[in-house]
Design a protein around this motif. Structure first.
Motif, PDB file in Angstrom:
ATOM      1  N   ALA A 144      28.892 125.880 -46.713  1.00 42.46           N
ATOM      2  CA  ALA A 144      28.558 127.082 -45.937  1.00 42.46           C
ATOM      3  C   ALA A 144      27.055 127.282 -45.805  1.00 42.46           C
ATOM      4  N   ASN A 145      26.297 126.962 -46.853  1.00 38.06           N
ATOM      5  CA  ASN A 145      24.849 127.199 -46.824  1.00 38.06           C
ATOM      6  C   ASN A 145      24.078 126.115 -46.089  1.00 38.06           C
ATOM      7  N   ASP A 146      24.715 124.968 -45.832  1.00 34.66           N
ATOM      8  CA  ASP A 146      24.079 123.877 -45.095  1.00 34.66           C
ATOM      9  C   ASP A 146      25.177 123.084 -44.390  1.00 34.66           C
ATOM     10  N   SER A 147      25.499 123.486 -43.165  1.00 34.36           N
ATOM     11  CA  SER A 147      26.620 122.878 -42.444  1.00 34.36           C
ATOM     12  C   SER A 147      26.380 121.415 -42.072  1.00 34.36           C
ATOM     13  N   SER A 148      25.175 120.889 -42.362  1.00 31.89           N
ATOM     14  CA  SER A 148      24.942 119.465 -42.130  1.00 31.89           C
ATOM     15  C   SER A 148      25.541 118.637 -43.272  1.00 31.89           C
ATOM     16  N   ILE A 149      25.917 119.290 -44.379  1.00 27.95           N
ATOM     17  CA  ILE A 149      26.553 118.588 -45.495  1.00 27.95           C
ATOM     18  C   ILE A 149      28.067 118.677 -45.308  1.00 27.95           C
ATOM     19  N   VAL A 150      28.655 117.543 -44.943  1.00 29.96           N
ATOM     20  CA  VAL A 150      30.093 117.458 -44.672  1.00 29.96           C
ATOM     21  C   VAL A 150      30.646 116.257 -45.427  1.00 29.96           C
ATOM     22  N   HIS A 151      31.732 116.457 -46.140  1.00 26.03           N
ATOM     23  CA  HIS A 151      32.388 115.374 -46.862  1.00 26.03           C
ATOM     24  C   HIS A 151      33.810 115.213 -46.335  1.00 26.03           C
TER      25      HIS A 151
END
Length: 83
Positions: free
Chosen positions: A56-63
């Protein structure tokens, strides 16, 4: 109890989202490592076997994730390497 994980997990309390097939559900990441994580959700019955975990705090982090285990409202995840 003996630790069997290859990589140590870091405790956290980060908001995130379970995303699959256009639906999104809030969750909280409780711990994370290079290979997986544990999340808390309101209702694990609505979490698919495979999904995207979006921070949520950094939507560029996706797993890309796969469910490894479920205990009450906590779900253990394995990160999937899509290379």
């Amino acid at each position: 109890m003996e630790e069997k994980r290859k990589h140590p997990r870091t405790d956290t309390e980060e908001p995130a989202f379970v995303s699959s097939g256009g639906s999104v559900m809030r969750c909280v990441v409780r711990n994370v490592s290079l290979e997986g994580a544990a999340i808390d959700v309101e209702n694990p019955a609505f979490v698919p076997q495979r999904f995207r975990l979006v921070m949520a705090n950094d939507s560029s982090i996706v797993h890309e994730c796969q469910v490894a285990w479920i205990q009450k409202n906590r779900i253990g995840l394995t990160f999937i390497d899509l290379k």
